[in-house]
Design a protein around this motif. Structure first.
Motif, PDB file in Angstrom:
ATOM      1  N   ILE A  76      -9.477  40.909  14.760  1.00  0.00           N
ATOM      2  CA  ILE A  76      -9.238  39.327  14.925  1.00  0.00           C
ATOM      3  C   ILE A  76     -10.404  38.680  15.543  1.00  0.00           C
ATOM      4  N   SER A  77     -11.123  39.395  16.241  1.00  0.00           N
ATOM      5  CA  SER A  77     -12.450  38.679  16.934  1.00  0.00           C
ATOM      6  C   SER A  77     -13.489  38.806  15.876  1.00  0.00           C
ATOM      7  N   THR A  78     -13.508  39.790  14.926  1.00  0.00           N
ATOM      8  CA  THR A  78     -14.535  39.591  13.878  1.00  0.00           C
ATOM      9  C   THR A  78     -14.161  38.729  12.887  1.00  0.00           C
ATOM     10  N   LEU A  79     -12.967  38.632  12.522  1.00  0.00           N
ATOM     11  CA  LEU A  79     -12.533  37.396  11.659  1.00  0.00           C
ATOM     12  C   LEU A  79     -12.910  36.178  12.190  1.00  0.00           C
ATOM     13  N   ARG A  80     -12.598  35.929  13.484  1.00  0.00           N
ATOM     14  CA  ARG A  80     -12.667  34.436  13.931  1.00  0.00           C
ATOM     15  C   ARG A  80     -14.281  34.280  13.951  1.00  0.00           C
ATOM     16  N   ARG A  81     -15.248  35.389  14.314  1.00  0.00           N
ATOM     17  CA  ARG A  81     -16.622  35.126  14.532  1.00  0.00           C
ATOM     18  C   ARG A  81     -17.237  34.695  13.083  1.00  0.00           C
ATOM     19  N   GLU A  82     -16.735  35.793  12.103  1.00  0.00           N
ATOM     20  CA  GLU A  82     -17.363  35.743  10.787  1.00  0.00           C
ATOM     21  C   GLU A  82     -16.933  34.788   9.822  1.00  0.00           C
ATOM     22  N   ARG A  83     -15.445  34.604   9.850  1.00  0.00           N
ATOM     23  CA  ARG A  83     -14.898  34.009   8.614  1.00  0.00           C
ATOM     24  C   ARG A  83     -14.400  32.572   8.929  1.00  0.00           C
ATOM     25  N   PHE A  84     -14.229  32.146  10.299  1.00  0.00           N
ATOM     26  CA  PHE A  84     -13.594  30.905  10.692  1.00  0.00           C
ATOM     27  C   PHE A  84     -14.718  30.195  11.446  1.00  0.00           C
ATOM     28  N   GLY A  85     -14.850  28.781  11.387  1.00  0.00           N
ATOM     29  CA  GLY A  85     -15.607  27.959  12.277  1.00  0.00           C
ATOM     30  C   GLY A  85     -14.628  27.073  13.116  1.00  0.00           C
ATOM     31  N   PHE A  86     -15.163  26.756  14.347  1.00  0.00           N
ATOM     32  CA  PHE A  86     -14.269  25.895  15.245  1.00  0.00           C
ATOM     33  C   PHE A  86     -14.931  24.495  15.653  1.00  0.00           C
ATOM     34  N   HIS A 157     -22.324  29.220   9.495  1.00  0.00           N
ATOM     35  CA  HIS A 157     -22.239  30.789   8.967  1.00  0.00           C
ATOM     36  C   HIS A 157     -21.622  30.729   7.837  1.00  0.00           C
ATOM     37  N   ARG A 158     -21.389  29.512   7.123  1.00  0.00           N
ATOM     38  CA  ARG A 158     -20.558  29.349   5.948  1.00  0.00           C
ATOM     39  C   ARG A 158     -19.341  29.739   5.683  1.00  0.00           C
ATOM     40  N   PRO A 159     -18.459  29.646   6.911  1.00  0.00           N
ATOM     41  CA  PRO A 159     -17.152  30.333   7.066  1.00  0.00           C
ATOM     42  C   PRO A 159     -16.009  29.889   5.850  1.00  0.00           C
ATOM     43  N   ALA A 160     -14.892  30.712   5.736  1.00  0.00           N
ATOM     44  CA  ALA A 160     -13.950  30.422   4.810  1.00  0.00           C
ATOM     45  C   ALA A 160     -12.963  29.271   5.296  1.00  0.00           C
ATOM     46  N   VAL A 161     -12.751  29.123   6.486  1.00  0.00           N
ATOM     47  CA  VAL A 161     -12.017  28.140   7.202  1.00  0.00           C
ATOM     48  C   VAL A 161     -12.635  27.520   8.471  1.00  0.00           C
ATOM     49  N   VAL A 162     -12.854  26.214   8.348  1.00  0.00           N
ATOM     50  CA  VAL A 162     -13.130  25.592   9.704  1.00  0.00           C
ATOM     51  C   VAL A 162     -11.892  24.793  10.340  1.00  0.00           C
ATOM     52  N   PHE A 163     -11.579  25.095  11.633  1.00  0.00           N
ATOM     53  CA  PHE A 163     -10.681  24.597  12.369  1.00  0.00           C
ATOM     54  C   PHE A 163     -11.172  23.481  13.161  1.00  0.00           C
ATOM     55  N   GLN A 190     -19.908  23.726   0.379  1.00  0.00           N
ATOM     56  CA  GLN A 190     -19.650  25.180   0.533  1.00  0.00           C
ATOM     57  C   GLN A 190     -18.289  25.724   0.015  1.00  0.00           C
ATOM     58  N   GLY A 191     -17.555  25.000  -0.434  1.00  0.00           N
ATOM     59  CA  GLY A 191     -16.081  25.565  -0.536  1.00  0.00           C
ATOM     60  C   GLY A 191     -15.313  25.963   0.521  1.00  0.00           C
ATOM     61  N   THR A 192     -15.416  25.391   1.688  1.00  0.00           N
ATOM     62  CA  THR A 192     -14.831  25.696   2.997  1.00  0.00           C
ATOM     63  C   THR A 192     -13.451  25.141   3.069  1.00  0.00           C
ATOM     64  N   ALA A 193     -12.386  25.568   3.346  1.00  0.00           N
ATOM     65  CA  ALA A 193     -11.199  24.851   3.775  1.00  0.00           C
ATOM     66  C   ALA A 193     -11.379  24.425   5.269  1.00  0.00           C
ATOM     67  N   VAL A 194     -10.761  23.063   5.260  1.00  0.00           N
ATOM     68  CA  VAL A 194     -11.009  22.476   6.546  1.00  0.00           C
ATOM     69  C   VAL A 194      -9.718  22.081   7.155  1.00  0.00           C
ATOM     70  N   ILE A 195      -9.411  22.525   8.345  1.00  0.00           N
ATOM     71  CA  ILE A 195      -7.923  22.119   8.924  1.00  0.00           C
ATOM     72  C   ILE A 195      -8.394  21.069  10.243  1.00  0.00           C
ATOM     73  N   LEU A 196      -7.810  19.922   9.895  1.00  0.00           N
ATOM     74  CA  LEU A 196      -8.725  18.769  10.942  1.00  0.00           C
ATOM     75  C   LEU A 196      -7.333  18.223  11.515  1.00  0.00           C
ATOM     76  N   VAL A 197      -7.573  18.358  12.821  1.00  0.00           N
ATOM     77  CA  VAL A 197      -6.424  17.463  13.664  1.00  0.00           C
ATOM     78  C   VAL A 197      -7.045  16.257  14.189  1.00  0.00           C
ATOM     79  N   THR A 198      -6.458  15.066  14.035  1.00  0.00           N
ATOM     80  CA  THR A 198      -6.772  13.669  14.672  1.00  0.00           C
ATOM     81  C   THR A 198      -5.853  12.979  14.852  1.00  0.00           C
ATOM     82  N   HIS A 199      -6.146  12.062  15.760  1.00  0.00           N
ATOM     83  CA  HIS A 199      -5.102  11.058  16.002  1.00  0.00           C
ATOM     84  C   HIS A 199      -5.339   9.751  15.163  1.00  0.00           C
TER      85      HIS A 199
END
Ligand SMILES: Nc1ncnc2c1ncn2[C@@H]1O[C@H](COP(=O)(O)OP(=O)(O)OP(=O)(O)O)[C@@H](O)[C@H]1O
Ligand SMILES: [Mg+2]
Length: 224
Positions: A76-86, A157-163, A190-199
Motif C-alpha cells: 500500500i505504501s509503495t502504491l501510494r508513493r509511486e502511483r498516487f498523488g495527493f 511523479h506522473r501518478p495514475a491518480v491524484v486525490f 499526463q493522462g492522470t485521473a483526478v478525484i477532486l473534493v470541493t465545496h
C-alpha cells in the motif's frame, strides 16, 4: 475508457460513527471526477478510503484490478508513493525545504537522485507559472502560490491518480479557477485521473463527472 479505480459498497466507520455508507464509484484513466457536499458529509473520509490511507470498514476499493484491502502495508505504501498523488485539505508543504525541494519530494521518496528530481520539479513548477519561486521557502510565498506548489508536487511523479481534497480551498474564485485549470491541463496531458473534493460548484462544473455526497451517502454518478 478503462476503469482504473473502483469502489464497491464501501463503508467507513470511526468507532460507532458511520462516515461513509455503501459508496459505489468508478474512475477511468484521464477522467476528472468532482465530489461536492456539505461539511461533514464524508468527502475526505471517502477520499482516504479510495487512496488507501484508511482501511475500509466494509466493501472494496480496487486499483488496476488489485483490491487495496488484500495488499500488505508495504505494498500500500509503495502504491501510494509511486502511483498516487495527493493534495491535502490543509497546508502541508515542509517549511524547511525550498519550493523546488518540496515539489521534488515524491521523486526523492521513490529513490530518484537529487539532480534529476529537482530538474523534473523545476519543469512542473515552470508549467504552473511558479518557476521564479523555486528557491523560496513556503513562508516566503503567498497562500495561493503554496497551493499551486502542492498541486505541482502531486503531479511531479506522473501518478495514475491524484486525490485532491479542496485544492483551491483558501483561494478567491478567480484564483481557484486559474489553479484548477492549470491543474487539470497538466493532469490531462499526463493522462492522470483526478478525484477532486470541493465545496465550489463552479469548480465541480469543470469536471467530467460529478458526484454529490450527503450525510455519508454518495449520490449517483452524473456526467457534466
Ligand atoms: N478521525 C475521526 N474520528 C471520528 N470522527 C471523524 C473523524 N474524521 C471525521 N470524522 C467525522 O466523520 C464525518 C465525515 O467527516 P469528513 O472529514 O469526511 O467530512 P468532509 O465532507 O470532508 O467535511 P469538510 O467539508 O468539512 O472537510 C463527520 O461527521 C466528522 O465529524
Ligand atoms: Mg474534508
Amino acid at each position: 475508457m478503462s476503469e482504473i479505480l473502483t469502489a464497491t459498497g464501501v463503508d467507513l466507520s470511526y468507532g460507532s460513527q458511520l462516515a461513509v455508507r455503501d459508496a459505489h464509484l468508478s474512475v477511468s484513466a484521464g477522467e476528472v471526477v468532482a465530489i461536492t457536499g456539505q461539511s461533514g458529509s464524508g468527502k475526505s473520509s471517502l477520499l482516504y478510503c479510495l487512496a488507501g490511507v484508511l482501511p475500509v470498514t466494509r466493501g472494496q476499493v480496487r486499483f488496476e484490478g488489485r483490491t487495496l484491502g488484500d495488499l500488505s502495508d508495504d505494498e500500500i505504501s509503495t502504491l501510494r508513493r509511486e502511483r498516487f498523488g495527493f493534495v491535502f485539505q490543509y497546508g502541508e508543504l515542509l517549511p524547511e525545504l525550498t519550493v523546488e525541494e518540496n515539489t521534488a519530494l515524491p521523486l526523492r521518496l521513490a529513490g530518484q537522485r537529487k539532480r534529476p528530481a529537482l530538474a523534473a520539479a523545476g519543469e512542473v513548477l515552470e508549467r504552473l507559472g511558479l518557476g521564479d519561486l523555486r528557491e523560496r521557502r513556503p513562508a516566503q510565498v503567498s497562500g495561493g502560490q503554496s497551493q499551486r506548489v502542492a498541486v505541482a508536487r502531486s503531479l511531479v511523479h506522473r501518478p495514475a491518480v491524484v486525490f485532491a481534497d479542496e485544492p483551491t480551498g483558501s483561494l478567491d474564485s478567480a484564483n481557484a479557477d486559474a489553479v484548477l485549470k492549470e491543474f487539470l491541463d497538466l493532469a490531462r496531458s499526463q493522462g492522470t485521473a483526478v478525484i477532486l473534493v470541493t465545496h465550489d460548484h463552479a469548480i465541480a462544473a469543470q469536471a467530467d463527472t460529478h458526484y454529490t455526497m450527503s450525510d455519508g451517502v454518495l449520490g449517483p454518478r452524473g456526467a457534466r
